[in-house]
Scaffold this active site. Structure first.
Site, PDB file in Angstrom:
ATOM      1  N   GLU A  31     -85.767  29.199 -63.127  1.00  0.00           N
ATOM      2  CA  GLU A  31     -84.643  29.395 -63.969  1.00  0.00           C
ATOM      3  C   GLU A  31     -83.829  27.966 -63.835  1.00  0.00           C
ATOM      4  OE1 GLU A  31     -82.586  32.295 -61.311  1.00  0.00           O
ATOM      5  OE2 GLU A  31     -83.606  33.695 -62.146  1.00  0.00           O
ATOM      6  N   PRO A  32     -84.090  27.014 -64.281  1.00  0.00           N
ATOM      7  CA  PRO A  32     -83.665  25.692 -64.091  1.00  0.00           C
ATOM      8  C   PRO A  32     -82.314  25.610 -65.241  1.00  0.00           C
ATOM      9  CG  PRO A  32     -85.575  25.492 -65.751  1.00  0.00           C
ATOM     10  CD  PRO A  32     -85.517  26.925 -65.105  1.00  0.00           C
ATOM     11  N   GLY A  76     -82.129  25.201 -59.634  1.00  0.00           N
ATOM     12  CA  GLY A  76     -81.416  24.425 -58.558  1.00  0.00           C
ATOM     13  C   GLY A  76     -82.115  22.976 -58.457  1.00  0.00           C
ATOM     14  N   CYS A  78     -51.246  16.256 -63.845  1.00  0.00           N
ATOM     15  CA  CYS A  78     -50.336  16.162 -62.613  1.00  0.00           C
ATOM     16  C   CYS A  78     -51.185  16.745 -61.389  1.00  0.00           C
ATOM     17  CB  CYS A  78     -49.047  16.756 -62.988  1.00  0.00           C
ATOM     18  SG  CYS A  78     -48.436  16.274 -64.473  1.00  0.00           S
TER      19      CYS A  78
HETATM   20  C1  LIG Z   1     -76.783  28.825 -61.565  1.00  0.00           C
HETATM   21  C2  LIG Z   1     -77.870  29.592 -61.370  1.00  0.00           C
HETATM   22  C3  LIG Z   1     -79.156  29.004 -61.919  1.00  0.00           C
HETATM   23  C4  LIG Z   1     -79.238  27.388 -62.173  1.00  0.00           C
HETATM   24  O1  LIG Z   1     -79.135  26.634 -61.473  1.00  0.00           O
HETATM   25  P1  LIG Z   1     -79.330  25.002 -61.671  1.00  0.00           P
HETATM   26  O2  LIG Z   1     -78.616  24.554 -60.345  1.00  0.00           O
HETATM   27  O3  LIG Z   1     -78.460  24.458 -62.839  1.00  0.00           O
HETATM   28  O4  LIG Z   1     -80.610  24.963 -61.949  1.00  0.00           O
HETATM   29  C5  LIG Z   1     -80.622  29.646 -61.861  1.00  0.00           C
HETATM   30  N1  LIG Z   1     -80.395  30.971 -61.509  1.00  0.00           N
HETATM   31  C6  LIG Z   1     -79.258  31.689 -60.868  1.00  0.00           C
HETATM   32  C7  LIG Z   1     -79.387  32.942 -60.486  1.00  0.00           C
HETATM   33  C8  LIG Z   1     -78.018  30.930 -60.725  1.00  0.00           C
HETATM   34  O5  LIG Z   1     -76.995  31.539 -60.413  1.00  0.00           O
END
Ligand SMILES: *Cc1c(COP(=O)(O)O)cnc(C)c1O
Length: 442
Positions: free
Chosen positions: A297-298, A263, A368
């Site tokens: 989890e980036p 995130g 369109c």
């Molecule tokens: C989408 C997602 C991410 C990555 O989010 P980013 O905003 O791209 O960093 C990480 N973990 C989970 C579970 C997600 O669904």
């Protein structure tokens, strides 16, 4: 609600200001816009437009900056690249070679991560609706961790793992009930969102998980949203997770890992954005002395600034009230502006256009629908037909979200490495569009 405040075009950064903030892009007086050591005009000449162009160097340097910030903070933390941001094998493989694991949200992404060379033990599987065949695949491949999002899924996974004679390492994805993210469509950690296990139910479910055959509960996971530009929601969520982990441990259960989610936002509009050091500091403040392995989890943060979408101007249309610059990329290629009201920098590629006077224009695609608008009242040079422009920060949630809507073949993808470049996906052909279509016998 975490929606975008409408942006005032008067506050938009100019093309020159956008380039000043991005060290992989520069305007060369003769060669025009360069991504690392490659002239974008040369790619457009050979491959055509629209074309996605990614910098391998930027992928590597951003991964190393993130890993370095975690290390400097003294954290035992493993980044898992969120594959959904850009699932091209070359992108996953480039990050995997730097040491990234993978966070996947479907069986297809799981197979992509394996195919790109991510070891199974460095794969984490998240998502609210993993099917039985997908869970079977994850169990058969013995991936590192499955982030379970409900009591119902936990029961399904227990049955799948037992049938396979395996034990699945499980983290419970907990919904900490915080507001975060640049747009309500990408906020995921509120009690009303579909994601995760309700905070107050998590400790009891963890205890229940420990009794289930085929399940080994190892940790807690959370993911609160995307394009987060403020560390406060992270701090709130992490504090709540730390409290939960203490509660679970006090009840006598082991918690070995905490997955902090993704995130982290990027400065699309040169806005202030948190650094990896800031995020590492928030992780450290909540979890130091807890003797846990940390993961994160980036997605966007790693790949967004590594990519541009190259497009050509079809024509400039002057109406009594507005100038419209019509380009050959459209919402089927880059859907973020239409879907999330996102702002992307747009920079001319030619060195002549780069010094021409600016005036406002709406930048639109040929589809369109009025939603096929990339920018409103954007200060841009005159831009004759054929002029090239680059949409910045298009490496994340770009090509992966594209479609062939309006029978528009999918754009080509190119990876730049230093002064060399490779077509990593040729442009789809018109024949490809119907290659798998079947006409019923008449
Ligand atoms: C989408 C997602 C991410 C990555 O989010 P980013 O905003 O791209 O960093 C990480 N973990 C989970 C579970 C997600 O669904």
């Amino acid at each position: 609600m975490a929606t975008h405040a409408p942006t005032d075009p008067a506050d938009d950064p100019s093309p020159a200001e956008l380039l000043a903030g991005r060290n992989n892009l520069r305007m060369h007086a003769m060669d025009g816009l360069m991504l690392d050591g490659v002239k974008l005009s040369a790619i457009a000449r050979e491959v055509g437009t629209p074309t996605w162009v990614y910098s391998a160097g930027t992928l590597r340097s951003r991964y190393q900056a993130l890993a370095g910030a975690l290390k400097d903070a003294g954290l035992d933390a493993q980044p898992h690249y969120a594959v959904k941001a850009n699932d091209h094998l070359a992108v996953i493989a480039t990050l995997a070679r730097e040491g990234a694991g993978a966070d996947v949200v479907s069986g297809g992404e799981l197979r992509r991560a394996l195919k790109a060379g991510v070891p199974a033990k460095h794969i984490v599987y998240s998502g609210v609706g993993k099917s039985v065949p997908e869970l079977r695949l994850a169990v058969a491949e013995d991936i590192g961790q499955i982030n379970v999002e409900s009591a119902e899924e936990l029961a399904m996974l227990s049955a799948v793992a037992t049938a396979a004679g395996r034990v699945a390492r499980v983290a419970l994805r907990v919904n900490p009930d915080v507001e975060a993210g640049g747009n309500s469509k990408i906020s995921t950690g509120r009690a009303t969102d579909k994601f995760g296990i309700a905070y107050d139910a998590a400790a009891a479910l963890y205890a229940h998980a420990a009794t289930l055959p085929g399940i080994q509960p190892v940790g807690i996971a959370t993911h609160i949203g995307s394009q987060i530009l403020d560390l406060a929601p992270y701090r709130d969520a992490f504090a709540r997770i730390a409290t939960l982990v203490r509660t679970i441990r006090d009840a006598g259960y082991k918690v070995e890992s905490i997955d902090c989610g993704g995130g982290l936002g990027i400065p699309y509009r040169n806005e202030p954005a948190p650094s990896p050091a800031g995020l590492a500091g928030a992780m450290k403040a909540a979890f130091h002395n807890m003797d846990v392995r940390l993961a994160l989890e980036p997605g966007r943060w790693l790949v967004g600034p590594a990519g541009v979408l190259l497009a050509s101007v079809v024509l400039t249309k002057q109406t009594p009230v507005k100038r419209f610059v019509v380009v050959d990329a459209a919402m089927n290629d880059l859907v973020r502006p239409a879907m999330y009201e996102s702002w992307h920098g747009i920079v001319p590629v030619s060195p002549v256009d780069a010094v021409a006077p600016l005036s406002p224009a709406d930048v639109v695609g040929p589809i369109c629908e009025s939603g096929d608008t990339f920018a409103k009242e954007r200060a841009l040079p005159p831009l004759a037909p054929g002029a090239l422009v680059a949409f910045l920060d298009a490496g994340a949630y770009g090509a992966v979200m594209s479609s062939p809507y309006n029978a528009r073949p999918r754009a080509a993808e190119v990876m730049v490495d230093g002064d060399r470049w490779t077509v990593i996906r040729p442009r789809q052909t018109i024949d490809d569009l119907w290659a798998n279509e079947v006409l019923p016998a008449s």
